[in-house]
Design a protein around this motif. Structure first.
Motif, PDB file in Angstrom:
ATOM      1  N   THR A  57     -11.738  -2.601   2.257  1.00  0.00           N
ATOM      2  CA  THR A  57     -10.990  -3.830   2.531  1.00  0.00           C
ATOM      3  C   THR A  57     -11.222  -4.840   1.401  1.00  0.00           C
ATOM      4  OG1 THR A  57     -12.783  -4.776   3.865  1.00  0.00           O
ATOM      5  CG2 THR A  57     -11.168  -3.404   5.002  1.00  0.00           C
ATOM      6  N   GLY A 104      -6.322 -13.877   6.376  1.00  0.00           N
ATOM      7  CA  GLY A 104      -5.222 -13.004   6.745  1.00  0.00           C
ATOM      8  C   GLY A 104      -4.623 -13.298   8.098  1.00  0.00           C
ATOM      9  N   LYS A 105      -5.285 -14.153   8.904  1.00  0.00           N
ATOM     10  CA  LYS A 105      -4.774 -14.500  10.227  1.00  0.00           C
ATOM     11  C   LYS A 105      -4.800 -16.019  10.397  1.00  0.00           C
ATOM     12  CE  LYS A 105      -5.356 -12.371  14.022  1.00  0.00           C
ATOM     13  NZ  LYS A 105      -3.986 -11.848  14.225  1.00  0.00           N
ATOM     14  N   HIS A 139     -10.628  -2.584  11.388  1.00  0.00           N
ATOM     15  CA  HIS A 139     -10.887  -3.985  11.041  1.00  0.00           C
ATOM     16  C   HIS A 139      -9.745  -4.527  10.201  1.00  0.00           C
ATOM     17  CE1 HIS A 139     -14.743  -1.687  11.080  1.00  0.00           C
ATOM     18  NE2 HIS A 139     -15.152  -2.694  11.834  1.00  0.00           N
ATOM     19  N   SER A 140      -9.798  -5.811   9.927  1.00  0.00           N
ATOM     20  CA  SER A 140      -8.792  -6.427   9.064  1.00  0.00           C
ATOM     21  C   SER A 140      -8.889  -5.872   7.645  1.00  0.00           C
ATOM     22  CB  SER A 140      -9.003  -7.943   9.031  1.00  0.00           C
ATOM     23  OG  SER A 140      -8.219  -8.535   8.020  1.00  0.00           O
ATOM     24  N   THR A 141      -7.751  -5.570   7.060  1.00  0.00           N
ATOM     25  CA  THR A 141      -7.749  -5.112   5.669  1.00  0.00           C
ATOM     26  C   THR A 141      -8.091  -6.254   4.712  1.00  0.00           C
ATOM     27  OG1 THR A 141      -5.358  -5.512   5.533  1.00  0.00           O
ATOM     28  CG2 THR A 141      -6.071  -3.284   6.105  1.00  0.00           C
ATOM     29  N   HIS A 142      -8.096  -7.484   5.203  1.00  0.00           N
ATOM     30  CA  HIS A 142      -8.476  -8.641   4.388  1.00  0.00           C
ATOM     31  C   HIS A 142     -10.001  -8.780   4.276  1.00  0.00           C
ATOM     32  CE1 HIS A 142      -4.444 -10.415   3.995  1.00  0.00           C
ATOM     33  NE2 HIS A 142      -4.226  -9.865   5.165  1.00  0.00           N
ATOM     34  N   TYR A 195      -9.979 -11.473  17.837  1.00  0.00           N
ATOM     35  CA  TYR A 195      -9.148 -11.773  16.677  1.00  0.00           C
ATOM     36  C   TYR A 195      -7.708 -12.071  17.086  1.00  0.00           C
ATOM     37  CZ  TYR A 195      -7.435  -7.095  17.541  1.00  0.00           C
ATOM     38  OH  TYR A 195      -6.888  -6.003  18.155  1.00  0.00           O
ATOM     39  N   SER A 230     -13.572   0.014   6.138  1.00  0.00           N
ATOM     40  CA  SER A 230     -13.029   0.126   7.481  1.00  0.00           C
ATOM     41  C   SER A 230     -12.506   1.544   7.623  1.00  0.00           C
ATOM     42  CB  SER A 230     -11.917  -0.897   7.740  1.00  0.00           C
ATOM     43  OG  SER A 230     -11.516  -0.849   9.103  1.00  0.00           O
ATOM     44  N   GLU A 273     -14.256 -10.537   8.621  1.00  0.00           N
ATOM     45  CA  GLU A 273     -13.640 -10.724   9.935  1.00  0.00           C
ATOM     46  C   GLU A 273     -14.684 -10.678  11.047  1.00  0.00           C
ATOM     47  OE1 GLU A 273      -9.984  -8.733  12.417  1.00  0.00           O
ATOM     48  OE2 GLU A 273     -11.546  -7.389  11.677  1.00  0.00           O
TER      49      GLU A 273
END
Length: 226
Positions: free
Chosen positions: A7, A217-218, A24-27, A192, A13, A32
């Motif tokens: 990530t 990212g969110k 998980h978030s790719t960011h 999340y 991830s 995260e």
């Protein structure tokens, strides 16, 4: 077959190709988990309740996955001398050969990171196992739908199921009614997800819902209190 991906913060991830979904978030997997579950969950609860290290915190995690949230929680517990009992639900444990390749311990500023990660994954399922003086974990091979835990036991819930679009059965209002019953008054749930219907369902169950800024990212995430 799970694929290991890197990530944006350099942490690993896992990708499920057939679902086009990641664990998980790719960011940033590590970013995260630290932000959503430790900073906005565990630290928030400790400060909100003015918890002292002698106070025992019971945590329920929905979705053990790679064990990253458990690792970060164990490090927090050990660092702050905070007693934590951690109960984690998982129906699809990850192959140990994959877990051995994950790089979390290399990126975490903690000399015992690798030892803790290995201990968490090596411990027996279905038993509450003491990992260190401050952190114990019980890994439970059950879905939330089947889980019959003690009512009003949990201070904190990490809700880390796959996204509603990928795993809709995990976002049914009946499950949040169940979680509400498992939590102590004043308990906190963090996730999340910031989906509108999800937040409406939480409110319908009796939760006080707070919309807060999300991790990279969110735009948003959700925190709910009983």
């Amino acid at each position: 077959m799970l694929e290991i991906i890197k990530t944006k913060d350099g942490s690993h991830s896992l990708l499920i190709p057939e679902m086009n979904e990641t664990y998980h978030s790719t960011h940033g997997a590590l970013t995260e988990s630290n932000y959503v579950f430790i900073d906005k969950g565990l630290k928030y609860y400790v400060e909100k309740e003015a918890t002292t290290p002698n106070n025992h915190i019971n945590i329920l995690e929905v979705g053990f996955g790679t064990g990253l949230n458990a690792l970060l929680t164990s490090i927090y517990a050990n660092t702050h001398k905070q007693l934590v009992s951690y109960f984690s639900l998982e129906t699809n444990p990850i192959d140990p050969l994959i877990l051995e390749q994950l790089n979390y311990h290399k990126l975490i500023d903690d000399t015992k990171g690798q030892e803790l990660f290995q201990s968490i994954h090596a411990c027996e399922w279905e038993k509450l196992v003491e990992i260190n003086k401050y952190f114990s974990i019980k890994k439970i091979n059950q879905a939330l739908q089947e889980y019959s835990g003690e009512t009003e036991l949990f201070d904190l819930v990490y809700f880390d199921a796959f996204a509603p679009s990928r795993q809709p059965e995990m976002w049914d209002i009946t499950l949040f009614e169940k979680i509400y019953g498992l939590m102590k008054k004043g308990g906190v749930l963090v996730t999340y997800c910031a989906q509108g219907q999800f937040k409406r369902d939480l409110k319908a169950c009796g939760f006080e819902v707070e919309k807060i800024p999300g991790p990279p990212g969110k735009a948003e995430m959700t925190r709910a209190c009983k």
